[in-house]
Design a protein around this motif. Structure first.
Motif, PDB file in Angstrom:
ATOM      1  N   LEU A   1      38.544  33.077  39.020  1.00  0.00           N
ATOM      2  CA  LEU A   1      39.655  32.745  39.906  1.00  0.00           C
ATOM      3  C   LEU A   1      40.614  33.928  40.048  1.00  0.00           C
ATOM      4  N   ALA A   2      40.918  34.593  38.930  1.00  0.00           N
ATOM      5  CA  ALA A   2      41.800  35.762  38.995  1.00  0.00           C
ATOM      6  C   ALA A   2      41.186  36.865  39.847  1.00  0.00           C
ATOM      7  N   ASN A   3      39.885  37.093  39.704  1.00  0.00           N
ATOM      8  CA  ASN A   3      39.219  38.101  40.534  1.00  0.00           C
ATOM      9  C   ASN A   3      39.130  37.664  41.990  1.00  0.00           C
ATOM     10  N   HIS A   4      39.127  36.361  42.227  1.00  0.00           N
ATOM     11  CA  HIS A   4      39.137  35.880  43.611  1.00  0.00           C
ATOM     12  C   HIS A   4      40.493  36.163  44.265  1.00  0.00           C
ATOM     13  N   ILE A   5      41.566  36.027  43.484  1.00  0.00           N
ATOM     14  CA  ILE A   5      42.898  36.317  44.025  1.00  0.00           C
ATOM     15  C   ILE A   5      43.063  37.817  44.266  1.00  0.00           C
TER      16      ILE A   5
END
Length: 555
Positions: free
Chosen positions: A471-475
């Protein structure tokens, strides 16, 4: 046509279309290079076939090395890669050609995951496609298909796009596509949707636009849909059961002769549509749990509630049918039905008026007295509405047991203070409901952003930190440089690796600007003890990304 897919593909991921011919010529003519002589396509027309053949060979050579085959927009009628070893291909783009069938050679690409056959002349899908047991994305839109074969749904497809064909029906076997998350059957001639579509429990997006549908099946209300498009059909009514689509964010229904809800309600948007459907459901069911105040007033007890069961049923016979509330035998309520009615009434009185602590104890006693198993003769008489009410009673019973256990623990430690006990019970029930809503919102945020399907136990799914790091890498890409992921050999990560993932996720949140007061602690994730706080952190991270996107758009 207005149904043609965008340049970003059906899955939302951009892909490149290498096109030759007039489009490429126009693009090159619009460019001006100061130190290069002006290029006139008319002068070098005789060299274009050689250039096309050379670029095709180059594309095939690149596919051998990279595993990505792209021969889009080349007007091909036959498969061009007979002299190349492309059996390791994972992505194949054969769109905008003139293939009359799916090349048999492509059906032998065992590791193939994505196949794009958009805008060809394909009339049927061969049975050899079942060899592609790793295929998750299939786009066969704008072809000449008249039927979808049943063996197609034995593939692990997640995205299926078959728009702009000549389909007149959808096979019942579509219910076997358990992994399907996006289905586009728009711009066909489909008249009826099968009830088996209600088994697609992973489906998130459904596009049935521009068909000949007249009725929406009730079974779709059981799906976790986020987007539903049934515009340009002949639908006159949205079923009241669609109010159960709690995950739905986008509903598109224009160009339909809809009479229920009325047009003025549909124009106001999704919230007003769902309010109307709830009202319709209450009018049809006439259930006491629909919070119909006039009905509740007629059934409300006159005397004060106490802890005794006889106060609820002073003349109750404990047989299978006591005939409570029946005068002439025309309409007799069974014991279970009468208890269910009073359970709903007491829950309403306790939660909304705070009558007394003893009423909550009576609710608990009634919940325990309701039989959880039904014999064969009663099963035949029970309707679907009573089964739904039994499920609701089971949920209420679990909450009641939890609250009474907590109160017993507290009473063993210290005596009750002067605080009203009914207020304490109401506050704890509200707290439990808030926690359940926070967990539901956390699940919805993760599934909608990452396009994944989480198990029922959200805490166990997040414990290793893999999903949170993604999720952090998606943001922001590469916010978490390295992620420890499970492997087939080691399906479960060690606690040390789980802790590294969690700490990397929290460090990424700090760097991205999540406030310190909204950051959860590692043990909230690792020990599954603080899903609410994890949900606050995830929501703050998503709000931060949307805020930055808004600032960039205004600049």
């Amino acid at each position: 046509s207005d149904c043609a897919p965008s340049a970003h593909g059906r899955s939302g991921k951009p892909f490149l279309l290498f096109q030759g011919g007039v489009g490429a010529v126009t693009a090159l003519q619009g460019q001006h290079y100061p130190n290069v002589p002006h290029w006139n396509p008319g002068v070098m027309q005789h060299q274009q076939p050689l250039h096309t053949a050379r670029s095709l060979d180059r594309a095939l050579e690149d596919a051998v090395c990279s595993g990505i085959l792209n021969v889009s927009g080349r007007k091909l009628r036959d498969y061009p890669g007979l002299n190349y070893d492309l059996t390791d291909t994972t992505q194949a783009d054969l769109s905008k050609n003139r293939f009359g069938e799916i090349p048999p050679e492509v059906c032998m690409f065992a590791p193939l995951e994505s196949l794009n056959l958009y805008h060809n002349c394909i009339k049927m899908i061969p049975e050899a496609i079942i060899n592609l047991q790793m295929l998750t994305y299939l786009n066969i839109s704008r072809n000449q298909l008249s039927v979808l074969p049943t063996f197609l749904f034995s593939l692990p497809l997640r995205v299926l796009v078959v728009s702009n064909n000549k389909l007149v029906s959808v096979p019942d076997d579509i219910g076997k596509a358990k992994d399907l998350m996006e289905l586009d059957i728009s711009c066909n001639e489909i008249q009826v949707l099968p009830a088996q579509m209600g088994r697609l429990f992973a489906l998130r997006e459904l596009n049935i636009r521009r068909n000949c549908l007249q009725v929406l099946p009730d079974e779709l209300s059981d799906l976790p849909l986020i987007r539903l498009d049934f515009s340009c059909n002949k639908i006159t009514e949205i079923p009241p059961s669609y109010r159960k689509l709690s995950h739905l964010q986008h509903i598109i229904l224009d160009n339909n002769p809809i009479q229920s809800p009325p047009a003025q309600v549909c124009l106001k948007g999704k919230i007003h549509i769902f309010k109307y459907l709830n009202m319709q459901a209450c009018r049809q069911d006439k259930k006491p749990d629909s919070l119909d105040l006039s009905t509740l007033g007629k059934r409300c007890l006159v005397h004060q509630l106490t802890d005794s069961m006889e106060d609820f049923y002073p003349s109750k016979n404990h047989g299978p049918d006591s005939g409570i509330g029946s005068d002439n035998g025309d309409k007799r309520l069974s014991t279970t039905e009468f208890e269910l009615m009073h359970v709903s009434l007491c829950v309403f009185l306790t939660c909304w008026t705070g009558s007394c602590y003893s009423s909550f104890l009576c609710i608990y006693l009634i919940l325990l007295s309701i039989p959880l198993s039904v014999n064969s003769s009663e099963k035949e008489q029970l309707a679907e509405e009573e089964e739904d009410e039994l499920k609701e009673v089971l949920d209420l019973r679990k909450i009641a047991v939890q609250l009474l256990q907590q109160e017993q623990q507290n009473s063993s430690r210290q005596e009750y203070s002067s605080t009203d006990p009914s207020f304490t019970m109401r506050r704890k029930m509200e707290h439990l409901r808030e926690e359940m809503e926070q967990v539901r919102l956390l699940r919805q945020n993760l599934e909608s952003r990452l396009k994944v399907l989480l198990p029922d136990d959200v805490g166990a799914a997040l414990m290793d930190g893999v999903i949170l790091c993604h999720l952090a890498n998606h943001i922001r890409p590469r916010s978490v440089a390295s992620i420890h992921v499970p492997s087939p050999a080691v399906p479960k990560l060690s606690m040390a690796k789980c802790r590294r993932n969690v700490e990397n996720f929290l460090d990424a949140c700090k760097k991205l600007g999540v406030p310190q007061d909204k950051l959860c602690l590692p043990h909230h994730i690792l020990e599954e003890r603080g899903l609410v706080k994890v949900g606050v952190t995830v929501q703050a991270l998503l709000d931060l990304s949307s805020l930055k996107a808004t600032q960039l758009s205004t600049m």
